[in-house]
Design a protein around this motif. Structure first.
Motif, PDB file in Angstrom:
ATOM      1  N   THR A   3     -31.875 -16.696   6.481  1.00  0.00           N
ATOM      2  CA  THR A   3     -31.679 -18.060   5.997  1.00  0.00           C
ATOM      3  C   THR A   3     -32.985 -18.815   6.188  1.00  0.00           C
ATOM      4  OG1 THR A   3     -29.393 -17.931   6.769  1.00  0.00           O
ATOM      5  CG2 THR A   3     -30.233 -20.111   6.185  1.00  0.00           C
ATOM      6  N   ASN A  29     -28.071 -15.043   9.256  1.00  0.00           N
ATOM      7  CA  ASN A  29     -29.150 -16.038   9.304  1.00  0.00           C
ATOM      8  C   ASN A  29     -30.477 -15.426   9.743  1.00  0.00           C
ATOM      9  OD1 ASN A  29     -26.982 -18.564  10.785  1.00  0.00           O
ATOM     10  ND2 ASN A  29     -27.341 -18.132   8.640  1.00  0.00           N
ATOM     11  N   GLY A  56     -29.383 -12.336   4.528  1.00  0.00           N
ATOM     12  CA  GLY A  56     -30.396 -13.229   5.061  1.00  0.00           C
ATOM     13  C   GLY A  56     -31.779 -12.629   4.891  1.00  0.00           C
TER      14      GLY A  56
END
Length: 394
Positions: free
Chosen positions: A292, A245, A290
């Protein structure tokens, strides 16, 4: 204790709380923390995410014994609002009597934290203390548990009952210490006892300390030291999704960071069963790195969705995907298990895999819904606490 309006006010102290590692006195009462002050002080000041989530009392509960038939709890919550997204539901308080869920309630008032995911800015609006009430409880001596909202920062202001309160008797159950991401924290679960670690702990007959930290399972040394220093019989660490992320590190840094994290835990718990859990299936990041990012098109339509903003070609330069992380975690555990027979590995796709994604897709592309939390909790209990599991005999 003092009596006011036929109610007894009991000071809220550590003797009545489980799942919190520290209580901070505030202007209103006490604030449960899931990371100690020394750990919090080692996080950069600009990381408001960790400061927010460690103060959200996931897995924290008031536990006491009483004959009371009416309970009131004054709290001061902090509720999150995301700009452009649908309103979040109010946090839920779960009341258990002798281990059985008998009532749920929410509290009004409190502070509001408005988060703009596009600009990264936040705004804090103060609000008043609220009261959650549980009337009409059965007569007789009973064990009470009040599980605090897993997703709202909650200052505890006052506990009032119509009969005296005393700390609950220690049932001698083993303590399970778990660390993970927002999924372990309980994101999008229905209530605090319905987050998957709480469900698994109930099925496994253990006491939970939940260090699921939304967006913040980042192999931080201060988190490893917290795990090291927290008394526990069984330990699990769920590693992976937040590293993707945040696009925090490359494979070269990931491998020694995992070793260091596990080494630190073992400094305090040299022989406890230690389970390393890799990420559950997350289709957008299985093979795409990532970071995200919020899907701005969906956000413009009032829907909160996430997307993978990395480039699959960057895997060649060491960027992490969930597939890469699972392979490396499995290899690390195999390597270490030769000298550490109490170290175990669980592929997260055994908790939520392709068939589950077809039936119960992740609503925002990242987080499981309430039904999926129940499924993950049930499967973890069977795989970890079952006859052949690493936590069997708990």
């Amino acid at each position: 204790m003092r009596t006011e309006h036929n109610r007894i006010t009991t000071p809220i102290t550590a003797s009545l709380l489980r799942g919190a590692l520290e209580l901070e006195p505030t202007a209103h009462g006490v604030l449960p923390h899931r990371l100690p002050a020394r750990a919090r002080a080692q996080c950069p000041d600009h990381d408001g995410q960790l400061a927010m989530v460690e103060a959200q009392p996931s897995g924290v509960r008031l536990v006491f014994r009483t004959q009371a038939t009416a309970i009131e709890l004054d709290t001061l919550r902090t509720k999150r609002v995301y700009v452009g997204a649908p309103p979040r539901p109010d946090g839920v308080y779960d009341l258990l009597v002798d281990g059985r869920l008998v009532s749920q309630a929410s509290v009004s008032g409190g502070h509001t934290l408005t988060i703009d995911m596009v600009t990264g800015t936040t705004e804090h609006q103060p609000g008043p203390v609220g009261t959650v009430r549980f009337p009409g409880l059965p007569d007789g001596v009973k064990d009470i548990e009040i599980w605090l909202p897993h997703n709202e920062t909650t200052e505890l202001v006052a506990l009032r009952t119509d009969a005296p309160v005393e700390p609950a008797v220690d049932r001698g159950r083993k303590v399970w210490l778990h660390h993970g991401s927002s999924i372990s924290h309980g994101s999008d679960a229905a209530s605090p006892t319905a987050i998957w670690p709480a469900l698994a702990a109930s099925l496994g007959g253990v006491e939970l300390i939940n260090l699921g930290l939304g967006g913040s399972a980042l192999l931080d040394p201060f988190t490893a030291r917290t795990l090291r220093d927290t008394p526990a019989d069984l330990i699990s660490v769920k590693i992976g999704i937040n590293l993707v992320n945040t696009d925090l590190m490359r494979l070269r840094a990931f491998t020694p960071a995992v070793h260091g994290f596990l080494d630190t835990i073992r400094d305090g718990h040299p022989t406890a069963p230690l389970l390393v859990v890799s990420p559950i299936l997350c289709p957008i990041h299985e093979d795409t790195p990532g970071p995200t990012a919020p899907d701005l098109t969906a956000l413009g339509d009032g829907q909160l969705l996430f997307r993978a903003a990395g480039d699959p070609a960057e895997r060649a330069s060491g960027k992490l995907t969930l597939t890469v992380i699972r392979e490396e975690l499995a290899r690390i555990v195999r390597q270490r298990a030769a000298e550490d027979p109490n170290l175990h590995y669980l592929d997260g796709r055994a908790l939520y895999g392709p068939d589950d994604a077809a039936e119960l897709p992740l609503p925002d592309q990242i987080h499981p819904d309430a039904a999926t939390h129940r499924r993950i909790g049930d499967r973890f209990a069977k795989l970890a606490f079952g006859t052949d599991g690493p936590f069997s005999g708990a």
